[in-house]
Design a protein around this motif. Structure first.
Motif, short mmCIF file in Angstrom:
data_model
loop_
_atom_site.label_atom_id
_atom_site.label_comp_id
_atom_site.label_asym_id
_atom_site.label_seq_id
_atom_site.Cartn_x
_atom_site.Cartn_y
_atom_site.Cartn_z
N GLU A 43 0.11 -4.11 -4.06
CA GLU A 43 0.11 -5.32 -3.23
C GLU A 43 1.15 -5.21 -2.11
O GLU A 43 0.88 -5.59 -0.97
N LEU A 44 2.33 -4.69 -2.46
CA LEU A 44 3.36 -4.49 -1.43
C LEU A 44 2.88 -3.47 -0.40
O LEU A 44 3.05 -3.66 0.80
N ARG A 45 2.26 -2.41 -0.87
CA ARG A 45 1.76 -1.36 0.02
C ARG A 45 0.77 -1.93 1.04
O ARG A 45 0.81 -1.60 2.21
N LYS A 46 -0.12 -2.80 0.57
CA LYS A 46 -1.12 -3.41 1.45
C LYS A 46 -0.48 -4.43 2.39
O LYS A 46 -0.94 -4.61 3.52
N ASP A 47 0.56 -5.11 1.92
CA ASP A 47 1.17 -6.20 2.69
C ASP A 47 2.17 -5.72 3.75
O ASP A 47 2.51 -6.47 4.65
#
Length: 114
Positions: A43-47
């Protein structure tokens, strides 16, 4: 203030020490996101646009080692890991907010359209 040594590095002032802890391109954006909710790595990677997996991993490890975030590992298959902000990390958020606003002000003064 006299020089001081921490983790094998010499610091010349407290600002340098603080910026070493939360400065750089990615640590503040990570803490900024974690102030709102718990994130999984993906999720962090996408955000966070433009961050590589390796850099995200490195920054998360450093933030965890310095006590700004907590990493919770669940014993499930496939592995599940969640990241949350600690009290120490929450204390950094107002500083990040101030720096962010200052940056927005400088952008506006420079006539840069966002």
């Amino acid at each position: 203030m006299p020089d001081f040594k921490y983790n094998g590095k010499i610091y010349y002032n407290p600002v340098e020490f603080a910026m070493d802890q939360i400065g750089g391109t990615w640590k503040m954006p990570i803490l900024w996101r974690l102030q709102k909710r718990i994130f999984r790595f993906s999720e962090l990677r996408k955000d966070i646009p433009h961050i590589s997996d390796k850099m995200l991993t490195t920054q998360l490890r450093e933030l965890e080692a310095d006590g700004f975030i907590h990493r919770k590992v669940y014993a499930v298959v496939p592995p599940k890991v969640e990241y949350s902000i600690t009290e120490k990390g929450k204390r950094a958020v107002p500083i990040i907010e101030t720096i962010r606003q200052y940056g927005l002000d400088l952008i506006a003064e420079a006539g840069i359209a966002l």
